[in-house]
Design an enzyme around this catalytic site. Structure first.
Site, PDB file in Angstrom:
ATOM      1  CG  HIS A 361    -105.179 -46.933  13.124  1.00 14.70           C
ATOM      2  ND1 HIS A 361    -104.122 -46.318  12.495  1.00 14.70           N
ATOM      3  CD2 HIS A 361    -104.972 -46.789  14.455  1.00 14.70           C
ATOM      4  CE1 HIS A 361    -103.298 -45.836  13.412  1.00 14.70           C
ATOM      5  NE2 HIS A 361    -103.783 -46.095  14.610  1.00 14.70           N
ATOM      6  CB  CYS A 362    -107.984 -45.283   7.791  1.00 15.32           C
ATOM      7  SG  CYS A 362    -106.804 -46.508   7.211  1.00 15.32           S
ATOM      8  CB  VAL A 363    -112.334 -43.556   9.721  1.00 14.50           C
ATOM      9  CG1 VAL A 363    -112.272 -43.958   8.258  1.00 14.50           C
ATOM     10  CG2 VAL A 363    -112.778 -44.728  10.595  1.00 14.50           C
TER      11      VAL A 363
END
Length: 370
Positions: A361-363
């Protein structure tokens, strides 16, 4: 290696406030912002975004491994929907080799790192079908990492998407935002009500601005924890909405982890919370693996982010991590299958990215279909 959860001090001057002017973007004033709302991630998406920006100055010996992991994520998403990959001109060939060509568009730009969720645009829509993009003025998670180029990317994304650019006065990141698309948000106080981002702002002022910009009627505040990771505890590692009235909470069962008590407190808050429509939340728990595979990525690395909750919902699929703990991997997969019927759960090895304190989700980031 210096990880995302280590306080890096590669400081640079933020040029974000001038980004809109440099890209010639139309502005939405604060008075116009109230008509917009952020849709749930599970709504139909136009495309996803990835920043292929790993560099040796941050990732050291892991750079190539991170690039390979980004490629696996890009290919998995591209099997279901278009993906735009941002990359440096000098690394275009590497990006194409790792990410492939099917359903992929490449955009050359300067980048500092890979965290697309935090540096990209935060898309909103209105009832007339217009697309907007909110810029929360990325400042390197409170000045902890170089961000000269990443601070400008939200404006670049907004222009490419043809979205109406909206610049908030708040400083924050997309990983600090979780919404159900029906007026309820979940946020951590530690990442928003923090002097390293928003000095002088009260909780009430922060909440009012977030509600206006994201079309929220209620925010469920979790305390989070300051100073333990570079993000100051983004919500996307602690709580997610699977549907209106249905939440997933990270529950760290390792009593030696600082997150053990944090996640227990969050779970208590969520179980007693109601959404904007007055519904008591149905809360599922998702626990990190206690026996992840051993590798160079987690050896002597207490910041290794082995969290299943940092998954990404796309058209027809959920892209999620696996960590080599068969029992825990399967439990996470089974819960996601239950929570997202009609979507295929695709689990990937993203250990290199987890070594830097982040996840899928972060990337990634997404633009809603309108």
């Amino acid at each position: 290696m210096p990880t995302r959860r280590t306080f890096l001090q590669h400081m640079s001057v933020v040029a974000g406030l001038g980004a809109a002017a440099s890209f010639g973007l139309p502005f939405a004033s604060a008075s116009e912002a109230g008509r917009w709302f952020m849709p749930d991630e599970g709504e139909q998406q136009q495309r996803a975004y990835i920043a292929f920006g790993a560099q040796d100055a941050i990732w050291e010996d892991f750079t190539e491994d991170v690039q390979a992991a980004l490629g696996r994520i890009a290919r998995a998403i591209a099997a279901y929907q278009p993906v735009t990959v941002f990359c440096r001109a000098s690394e275009r060939d590497i990006a194409e080799e790792e990410c492939g060509s099917h359903n992929i568009t490449y955009v050359e730009t300067e980048l500092d790192d890979i965290w697309m969720r935090d540096i990209g645009a935060n898309f909103v829509v209105d009832d007339d079908g217009a697309l907007g993009a909110v810029d929360f003025n990325f400042n390197g998670w409170g000045g902890k990492q170089q961000h000269r180029y990443d601070a400008k990317l939200a404006a670049r994304v907004a222009k490419l998407a043809g979205a109406q650019y909206q610049q908030s006065e708040l400083v924050g990141e997309g990983g600090g935002i979780e919404v159900d698309g029906h007026g309820t948000g979940i946020m951590t106080e530690s990442s928003w009500i923090n002097s390293n981002r928003n000095p002088g702002w009260s909780k009430a002022q922060v909440e009012a601005e977030l509600k206006e910009r994201l079309g929220l009627r209620k925010i469920i505040w979790l305390p989070g924890i300051k100073g333990k990771d570079i993000t100051d505890a983004h919500v996307d590692f602690y709580a997610r909405f699977a549907a209106p009235g249905v939440a997933v909470a990270n529950l760290d069962n390792d009593p030696d982890s600082y997150d053990h008590e944090v996640t227990l407190k969050h779970l208590e808050i969520l179980r007693n919370a109601t959404d904007a429509d007055g519904r008591k939340l149905q809360v599922h728990t998702m626990s990190p693996p206690l026996k992840p595979r051993r590798s160079k990525f987690n050896e002597d690395n207490p910041d290794f982010a082995a969290g299943y909750i940092n998954y990404f919902v796309i058209n027809g699929a959920v892209i999620a991590p696996q960590f080599g703990d068969r029992s825990a991997d399967e439990q996470a997969r089974a819960l996601l299958v239950k929570l997202y019927p009609g979507r295929k759960v695709v689990q990937l090895d993203i250990d290199a990215i987890a070594a830097g304190g982040g996840g899928i989700h972060c990337v990634t980031n997404q633009c809603p279909a309108i």
